[in-house]
Design a protein around this motif. Sequence first.
Motif, mmCIF file in Angstrom:
data_model
loop_
_atom_site.group_PDB
_atom_site.id
_atom_site.type_symbol
_atom_site.label_atom_id
_atom_site.label_comp_id
_atom_site.label_asym_id
_atom_site.label_seq_id
_atom_site.Cartn_x
_atom_site.Cartn_y
_atom_site.Cartn_z
ATOM 1 N N UNK A 126 8.731 -19.628 9.561
ATOM 2 C CA UNK A 126 8.797 -18.635 10.625
ATOM 3 C C UNK A 126 10.264 -18.308 10.926
ATOM 4 N N UNK A 127 10.828 -17.343 10.210
ATOM 5 C CA UNK A 127 12.239 -16.987 10.447
ATOM 6 C C UNK A 127 12.396 -16.126 11.695
ATOM 7 N N UNK A 128 13.608 -15.991 12.132
ATOM 8 C CA UNK A 128 13.908 -15.121 13.265
ATOM 9 C C UNK A 128 13.798 -13.671 12.819
ATOM 10 N N UNK A 129 13.039 -12.873 13.559
ATOM 11 C CA UNK A 129 12.815 -11.480 13.183
ATOM 12 C C UNK A 129 13.214 -10.560 14.334
ATOM 13 N N UNK A 130 13.548 -9.331 13.968
ATOM 14 C CA UNK A 130 13.952 -8.344 14.974
ATOM 15 C C UNK A 130 12.884 -7.288 15.207
ATOM 16 N N UNK A 131 11.931 -7.166 14.276
ATOM 17 C CA UNK A 131 10.848 -6.201 14.411
ATOM 18 C C UNK A 131 9.513 -6.926 14.336
ATOM 19 N N UNK A 132 8.477 -6.260 14.805
ATOM 20 C CA UNK A 132 7.147 -6.858 14.845
ATOM 21 C C UNK A 132 6.163 -5.911 14.172
ATOM 22 N N UNK A 133 6.088 -6.019 12.851
ATOM 23 C CA UNK A 133 5.178 -5.202 12.063
ATOM 24 C C UNK A 133 4.001 -6.063 11.625
ATOM 25 N N UNK A 134 2.815 -5.693 12.086
ATOM 26 C CA UNK A 134 1.610 -6.459 11.789
ATOM 27 C C UNK A 134 0.948 -5.902 10.535
ATOM 28 N N UNK A 135 0.580 -6.791 9.625
ATOM 29 C CA UNK A 135 -0.110 -6.422 8.384
ATOM 30 C C UNK A 135 -1.284 -7.373 8.195
ATOM 31 N N UNK A 136 -2.423 -6.819 7.772
ATOM 32 C CA UNK A 136 -3.605 -7.637 7.534
ATOM 33 C C UNK A 136 -4.072 -7.554 6.094
ATOM 34 N N UNK A 137 -4.645 -8.629 5.597
ATOM 35 C CA UNK A 137 -5.231 -8.690 4.259
ATOM 36 C C UNK A 137 -6.651 -9.237 4.376
ATOM 37 N N UNK B 217 -3.217 -12.610 8.449
ATOM 38 C CA UNK B 217 -2.468 -11.619 9.218
ATOM 39 C C UNK B 217 -1.017 -12.054 9.328
ATOM 40 N N UNK B 218 -0.126 -11.113 9.085
ATOM 41 C CA UNK B 218 1.303 -11.374 9.092
ATOM 42 C C UNK B 218 1.983 -10.557 10.181
ATOM 43 N N UNK B 219 2.997 -11.143 10.784
ATOM 44 C CA UNK B 219 3.959 -10.401 11.603
ATOM 45 C C UNK B 219 5.276 -10.450 10.841
ATOM 46 N N UNK B 220 5.581 -9.339 10.151
ATOM 47 C CA UNK B 220 6.679 -9.301 9.184
ATOM 48 C C UNK B 220 6.423 -10.372 8.120
ATOM 49 N N UNK B 221 7.343 -11.293 7.822
ATOM 50 C CA UNK B 221 7.057 -12.253 6.750
ATOM 51 C C UNK B 221 6.299 -13.495 7.198
ATOM 52 N N UNK B 222 5.997 -13.600 8.481
ATOM 53 C CA UNK B 222 5.417 -14.825 9.027
ATOM 54 C C UNK B 222 3.889 -14.731 9.080
ATOM 55 N N UNK B 223 3.223 -15.707 8.495
ATOM 56 C CA UNK B 223 1.770 -15.806 8.573
ATOM 57 C C UNK B 223 1.383 -16.407 9.915
ATOM 58 N N UNK B 224 0.647 -15.663 10.720
ATOM 59 C CA UNK B 224 0.341 -16.106 12.083
ATOM 60 C C UNK B 224 -1.139 -16.367 12.306
ATOM 61 N N UNK C 4 -1.468 -1.392 8.995
ATOM 62 C CA UNK C 4 -2.073 -1.398 7.655
ATOM 63 C C UNK C 4 -2.929 -2.637 7.416
ATOM 64 N N UNK C 5 -4.068 -2.423 6.794
ATOM 65 C CA UNK C 5 -4.935 -3.505 6.330
ATOM 66 C C UNK C 5 -5.146 -3.302 4.836
ATOM 67 N N UNK C 6 -4.868 -4.319 4.052
ATOM 68 C CA UNK C 6 -4.946 -4.206 2.603
ATOM 69 C C UNK C 6 -6.273 -4.770 2.105
ATOM 70 N N UNK C 7 -6.921 -3.978 1.281
ATOM 71 C CA UNK C 7 -8.212 -4.345 0.700
ATOM 72 C C UNK C 7 -8.192 -3.942 -0.777
ATOM 73 N N UNK C 8 -8.842 -4.725 -1.624
ATOM 74 C CA UNK C 8 -8.802 -4.465 -3.064
ATOM 75 C C UNK C 8 -10.053 -3.753 -3.572
ATOM 76 N N UNK C 9 -10.788 -3.098 -2.681
ATOM 77 C CA UNK C 9 -12.010 -2.409 -3.079
ATOM 78 C C UNK C 9 -11.976 -0.977 -2.556
ATOM 79 N N UNK C 10 -11.903 -0.018 -3.468
ATOM 80 C CA UNK C 10 -11.815 1.388 -3.067
ATOM 81 C C UNK C 10 -13.107 1.888 -2.428
#
Length: 230
Positions: free
Chosen positions: A85-96, A116-123, A170-176
């Motif tokens: 969990x590094x120090x981050x300046x932005x809070x971008x949420x990404x889901x897989x 679910x990630x907040x930038x590079x951190x898995x939360x 963004x939510x990433x899914x591998x099924x079109x």
Amino acid sequence: MLNTWPLLWALLPIWIKNESVQSIDIKKYKSMIKSLFYLLTSRPDIMFSVCMCARYQANPKESHLSAIKRIMRYILGPINLGLWYPKISSYNVVGYSDSDFAGCKTDRKSTSGTCHFIDPALVSWHSKKKNSVSLSTAEAKYISTRSCYAQILWMRKQLSDYSLKLDHIPIHCDNTSAINLSKNLILHSRTKHIETIHHFLRDHVQKEDYILEFVDILELGLIDLNNLES
């Protein structure tokens, strides 16, 4: 067992078959499961396999105990592995999100997994067996994506208390097919059997609260649950 560490394939889901008729001590098996559940707070890499073994606590067999020992041998290897969990300046949420199809050999129910990630951190991460049988891979992936977004919806609410407004997550899914299903406003014969509760995903797509994107998990070097051999 203490001097053995299997390779990375130990991370693969353990498809347990009840071929062994000899039962084992239930109390011992449950205590081992509880110990592994304690590790899940910092070791998401073993969540799927541990949850798979936990299903057989009522009547464990020798094959189930072997699977538990296999997980423990893996843990002894990368003992220093953990979350960063590094120090981050932005809070971008990404889901897989991902799901197998009829993976359980007993009742043919699917198992989904989300992270679910907040930038590079898995939360946040989650793995659960579905309550009903999916009739297609697209349906299984679609329901899994719904679970992923439900968690993101909660995260967005919590972050709003800190004056952080997040849109177009963004939510990433591998099924079109699952992605197209979330954008299609017309219910047809292939989708009308899906419960209404799962279609709130489509409603939030129309509101542009988040963006459902395709991701090729093979390019990321990840494991596709549908390509695992039973």
